[in-house]
Design an enzyme around this catalytic site. Structure first.
Site, PDB file in Angstrom:
ATOM      1  N   GLU A   1      28.355  48.443  -0.570  1.00  0.00           N
ATOM      2  CA  GLU A   1      27.979  47.816   0.696  1.00  0.00           C
ATOM      3  C   GLU A   1      28.464  48.624   1.887  1.00  0.00           C
ATOM      4  O   GLU A   1      29.223  49.590   1.744  1.00  0.00           O
ATOM      5  CB  GLU A   1      28.572  46.407   0.770  1.00  0.00           C
TER       6      GLU A   1
ATOM      7  N   HIS B   1      34.190  44.583  -6.061  1.00  0.00           N
ATOM      8  CA  HIS B   1      32.919  44.362  -6.731  1.00  0.00           C
ATOM      9  C   HIS B   1      32.730  45.398  -7.836  1.00  0.00           C
ATOM     10  O   HIS B   1      33.184  46.546  -7.707  1.00  0.00           O
ATOM     11  CB  HIS B   1      31.754  44.476  -5.740  1.00  0.00           C
TER      12      HIS B   1
ATOM     13  N   HIS C   1      38.785  45.430  -0.776  1.00  0.00           N
ATOM     14  CA  HIS C   1      38.494  45.239   0.644  1.00  0.00           C
ATOM     15  C   HIS C   1      38.583  43.764   1.020  1.00  0.00           C
ATOM     16  O   HIS C   1      38.542  42.875   0.162  1.00  0.00           O
ATOM     17  CB  HIS C   1      37.097  45.769   0.997  1.00  0.00           C
TER      18      HIS C   1
ATOM     19  N   ARG D   1      37.691  38.018  -6.945  1.00  0.00           N
ATOM     20  CA  ARG D   1      38.762  37.746  -5.989  1.00  0.00           C
ATOM     21  C   ARG D   1      40.106  38.159  -6.553  1.00  0.00           C
ATOM     22  O   ARG D   1      40.472  37.776  -7.671  1.00  0.00           O
ATOM     23  CB  ARG D   1      38.786  36.263  -5.617  1.00  0.00           C
TER      24      ARG D   1
END
Length: 322
Positions: free
Chosen positions: A120, A103, A178, A198
């Site tokens: 996150e 991200h 991740h 992705r």
């Protein structure tokens, strides 16, 4: 603002990798066996949470924020974020692997998407035997151009994988490669952002026989390597808050309750989100009580002074911005 433990209607998200545990374990009202996420509290455009209980039932998260400003989120948070709710709160069920992904940070996300970045954290609620996650590049000094050449044959040569255990917690800063692996049921706390690049999607196809797009240029640009451990100590002491993650975007504690317990929030200038990850407990604020079961989430407005908990044995993730 009227103070009470606010519940929101879960927003269920179908995913190619989703399963049935959000229904079978967390009692969500799923209509398929490929439900991957339950968005518990969301200010993401197109997926705005609606209040499910009490005086504000039927109102949107955005309406609460616009009408009650700092009483709802805290003075510093309202000054910083305005009428945008800063966190996205989820439960996640991975029947199969999520894509290997990354991200953008705030700078890249603002420049390219007019959005926040996505830092996150995960809390592992349950998992199948031998379940794994991917965290970062195996060679921390590798050139990120290597991301352009990932295949099924070399994926585990390129990326670092780790087995998970129930109760593990992981902090994933924006820019960290991740993937949550098959068999993991997790709680996720993140910045309000739905931007994902992705890198590798396991060569799978959707129902129409199409592969999902990869975002290799953006992934190469966004990926950074971090030398600190992503796995965080997550020790739950009884009837007290034990810190797990503290960053610029959120603070997360684990709170285990096994008796009547009173918690003061008088000195905290923030809303408090309580995600029940084990057991059930009553939460009382301003003489208004909600029973919160495993897989449910409540929000306490920022003008909450104290909350009263009662449980035989329950565990929460306690989330706020400090």
């Amino acid at each position: 603002m009227n103070i009470y433990p606010i519940k929101f209607e879960p927003i269920l998200q179908e995913k190619i990798w989703g399963g049935s545990k959000l229904q079978s374990v967390l009692n969500k009202k799923c209509t398929s066996d490929t439900t991957g996420e339950s968005w518990e509290i969301s200010g993401v455009e197109g997926n705005i949470s609606q209040v499910a209980n009490g005086l504000y039932e039927g109102e949107s998260l955005v309406s609460l924020l616009e009408n009650h400003t700092s009483e709802f989120v805290g003075a510093a948070n309202y000054e910083r974020f305005g009428n945008e709710f800063p966190l996205l709160i989820k439960f996640l069920d991975a029947k199969t692997n999520l894509s290997v992904q990354v991200h953008p940070d705030d700078e890249m996300a603002q420049r390219d998407h007019n959005s926040y970045g996505k830092t996150e954290m995960w809390y592992i609620m349950d998992h199948e035997e031998e379940a794994e996650i991917i965290l970062g590049l195996k060679d921390k000094n590798a050139n990120t151009e290597i991301l352009r050449d990932v295949t099924g044959d070399n994926v585990y040569d390129v990326f670092n994988k780790e087995k998970v255990t129930r109760g593990d917690a992981y902090f994933i800063p924006a820019g960290k490669i991740h993937a949550i692996g098959a068999g993991v049921l997790a709680a996720e706390i993140q910045q309000t952002s739905d931007i994902t690049y992705r890198v590798y999607d396991w060569d799978r196809e959707d129902k129409e026989g199409q592969k999902r797009d990869l975002h290799l240029d953006q992934s190469v640009a966004a990926t950074r390597e971090f030398y600190e451990e992503c796995k965080k100590e997550c020790k739950a002491n009884s009837n007290t808050s034990s810190n797990v993650v503290a960053c610029d975007y959120f603070t997360t504690n684990v709170l285990r309750v096994n008796k009547a317990y009173e918690k003061s929030y008088a000195n905290l200038d923030s809303f408090v989100i309580l995600m029940c990850v084990e057991g059930c407990a009553s939460v009382t604020v301003n003489n208004k009580t909600e029973i919160v079961f495993k897989g449910e989430t409540v929000l306490l407005p920022a003008n909450t002074k104290e909350a009263f908990f009662f449980a035989k044995d329950a565990q929460f993730l306690e989330v706020y911005i400090d």
